[in-house]
Design an enzyme around this catalytic site. Sequence first.
Site, mmCIF file in Angstrom:
data_model
loop_
_atom_site.group_PDB
_atom_site.id
_atom_site.type_symbol
_atom_site.label_atom_id
_atom_site.label_comp_id
_atom_site.label_asym_id
_atom_site.label_seq_id
_atom_site.Cartn_x
_atom_site.Cartn_y
_atom_site.Cartn_z
ATOM 1 N N VAL A 1 26.198 29.431 -13.776
ATOM 2 C CA VAL A 1 27.145 28.357 -13.415
ATOM 3 C C VAL A 1 28.545 28.901 -13.100
ATOM 4 O O VAL A 1 28.841 30.047 -13.406
ATOM 5 C CB VAL A 1 27.215 27.280 -14.528
ATOM 6 C CG1 VAL A 1 25.865 26.673 -14.777
ATOM 7 C CG2 VAL A 1 27.752 27.873 -15.824
ATOM 8 N N GLU A 2 29.356 28.052 -12.496
ATOM 9 C CA GLU A 2 30.737 28.380 -12.079
ATOM 10 C C GLU A 2 30.810 29.684 -11.293
ATOM 11 O O GLU A 2 31.653 30.551 -11.547
ATOM 12 C CB GLU A 2 31.684 28.415 -13.292
ATOM 13 C CG GLU A 2 31.976 27.029 -13.822
ATOM 14 C CD GLU A 2 33.198 26.933 -14.737
ATOM 15 O OE1 GLU A 2 33.953 27.910 -14.857
ATOM 16 O OE2 GLU A 2 33.372 25.865 -15.325
#
Length: 822
Positions: free
Chosen positions: A502-503
């Site tokens: 993620v991110e």
Amino acid sequence: MEILYFAVLIFTVLLLAYNRVPLLVAVAIMVSLTVVWTELRHLFYVPSWFRFANGIVAVTLMGFAIKPLRRLLISDRLYGWFRRVMPSVSDTEQEALDAGTVWWDAQIFSGRPRWRSLLKVPAPSLSEKEQAFLDGPVDELCRMLDDWEICDKHRNLPSEVWDFILEKRFFGLIIPEAYGGLGFSAQANSAIVLKLASRNLTAAVTVMVPNSLGPGELLLHYGTEQQKQHYLPRLASGDEIPCFALTSPAAGSDAASMTDTGVICKGMHQGKEVIGMRLNWNKRYITLAPVATLLGLAFKAYDPDHLLGEKENLGITCALIPVDTAGVETGNRHMPVGAVFMNGPTRGKDVFIPLDWIIGGPAQIGNGWRMLMQSLAAGRAISLPALGVSGGKMAALTSGAYARIRRQFNIPIGNFEGIEEPLARIGGRTYAMDAARQLTLVALDQGHRPAVLSAILKYQLTEGNRLCMNDAMDIHGGKGIVTGPENYLAHAYQAIPISITVEGANILTRSLIIFGQGAIRAHPWLLKEMEAARDPRPGARRAFDKALFAHAGHVISNLVRSLMLGFTAGWATRAPVTGPTATYFRQLTRMSAAFSFTSDLVLITLGGKFKFKEKLSGRLADTLIHLYLGSAVLKRFEDDGRPEEDLPLVRWAMEDSLYTVQESLRGVFRNFPLPGIGTLVKWAVFPLGMPYNQPSDRTGKQVAKLMMTDSETRDRLVSGVYISDCDDASCRLESAFHLVLKSANAENAVRNALKKPVTFDNYRDLVQRAVESGVITEEQATMVRLAQEASRKVIEVDDFPRSKIEGFEDPAFRPAVMEKVS
Ligand SMILES: Cc1cc2nc3c(=O)[nH]c(=O)nc-3n(C[C@H](O)[C@H](O)[C@H](O)COP(=O)(O)OP(=O)(O)OC[C@H]3O[C@@H](n4cnc5c(N)ncnc54)[C@H](O)[C@@H]3O)c2cc1C
């Protein structure tokens, strides 16, 4: 004599370049020297060629200092070439590149880091209120979390946990007090996530998401006052549960390619016809979406009927949509590995919203991508790095304790050299990861938004977690593999890919972003050259000339610095401190010059094609990452008050980083795009060979020992995690560890006197005999008994009735073969 004069000339030129003496000052020095040598020839022998050579250098430098001349001869000619080879950058790429600020990364790129300015950065600290929150509600929440029950039974946080999170305003950590939030610093935000993650990842992610990139943060920076007044108090109190939806099936890493749309049109809102947007979206993987009441949404806005103006394609836009709006579909869940936080898809079909639901109002239509990139520039350094460090610390805490408690071949497994290696890796890596986390948080709290460093933290600390967890699993053997309430590692191990992905998924972050963005943003001259080359105004050529010559000076200086620092093994530079870490400061300065020089040569050779050379970019990213980690380690040691006992950790981390820097550069030289140049660059930066080695066995042994003893160093290494005082597996492990340490002398006395190792099976008898024969006291005997019992419990693993695992209650579930074996 002639050779001496030649050496003096070369040395003078090198000294000017090494110290980055400005061009005009260099001209003045060389002219003065020429005059002095001419005058001195009456007093003693000064060869005429030497005076002549001095003059030539002075005239050449003067030529470079006369701007109209150098523009005519050099920079105006290079201007067109530079424009051609410059990488093409799309609008979304440009917004990503422009996001945030630069900080210590610029010092690394300079090739001459200003250590004193780093040492002046304040040490990390929390306010009284923040510390009280950590010791109060955070500890209380940790006590309420039962990892096994949450992950394997409820597959959700229990309702009392949800209530507690909302009641204590865990969703309002970053919202200012004026809006009803807690107004905490980045340091506190990270400390809270770190502690929660050490207990249960599901709770940590649940708290983390509303306090990172999402409605709260976007409203704080870009919301209208009306939006802030309405939503921020409701978000802080938990009356609204937010989520933020960017990712869609077609657009993952390339999120800007989303196909979700918002078309400007007229529609009915609260009984009136207004201009608004008709939205259609299909998003997935959205954390908290299944329970969210307020959906932050990114989509592409279009105005085909020109209701707002001439432009049709308005760009990426962010809006806040209450989920009870007609057409919004949420509720279904995805099931991520290892954690059961709420995550799922969200879809919207012909959802009409008024324009004032756009974050920042209609004026911010089309600015969504810039908002997201700006927020990510800082936010990426907080949440996921906190998860990563938490994993490293838990791996250190549990592996050190388990390696001391668990015996094989009648010795604690941590005493085997084979186990020392992974233990040392966990210890050294965790020390460095935490140092980088804390240093970057201080920068954030000072108002910096270091985009490149935040990408480094996201990548390196989640990768570091993966490495630490792998080692922890190996050290634990079967104990880490068999799941159940007694297993304190398995869920954290299973969940590793979440923070990796993620991110900004890690491969992309390493291969594309860290060096790609760093080279443009943190390089002292490249961005200025690019901006000048893109600027159509007539004055731009002058700016290009200035940046180009400054860049050339930078490259020459870094070449000279690399050579001089290489030949002197770093002694040509001064360290800002004395003592055992001084050498590491010098080596980092040396490698910073080497990195900077190598980067420039790669960029000059490849030009715009560099964008597609992800392997080279990844290796240069590793170099930059470890130069930053090394800086953070040295700073941490100073901030901690230079505790001598921590030196093995410092040494391990520094040797690992310097070795990684060297090996990454070696990879760049071997794969240099132009044959032969790599070898020349290698000679320039490592003129006497490759000096760095992996951390030594001796350092590794010292680190492993520290992790298996009760010491302030161990406490500092794992500080910030939740040490359980409940009757659960992690609490039992820590108390068994202390009992084993306390009873060690008595146990050795029994073993030596009775010529038998003490085990779970024989301790009762042996201890009794040892007391009777006066080998140990009754008090010591009690300690040995308690330690043995506690150790036995620690090495136990769970087993379950087969009916529970195989679903026996349902006969259709039972294969025929089971009838035979049961
Ligand atoms: C548990 C979970 C929670 C999430 N929460 C949210 C949320 O709240 N909101 C939200 O909007 N999104 C969320 N996401 C989405 C997340 O941000 C994406 O998963 C991520 O951006 C990667 O997209 P992808 O999974 O489609 O992988 P892909 O984009 O398909 O990538 C696959 C692989 O290719 C690599 N790759 C892609 N492009 C390149 C390149 N140019 N060079 C080198 N490698 C490349 C990636 O690094 C990755 O390793 C979540 C995802 C998960 C799994």
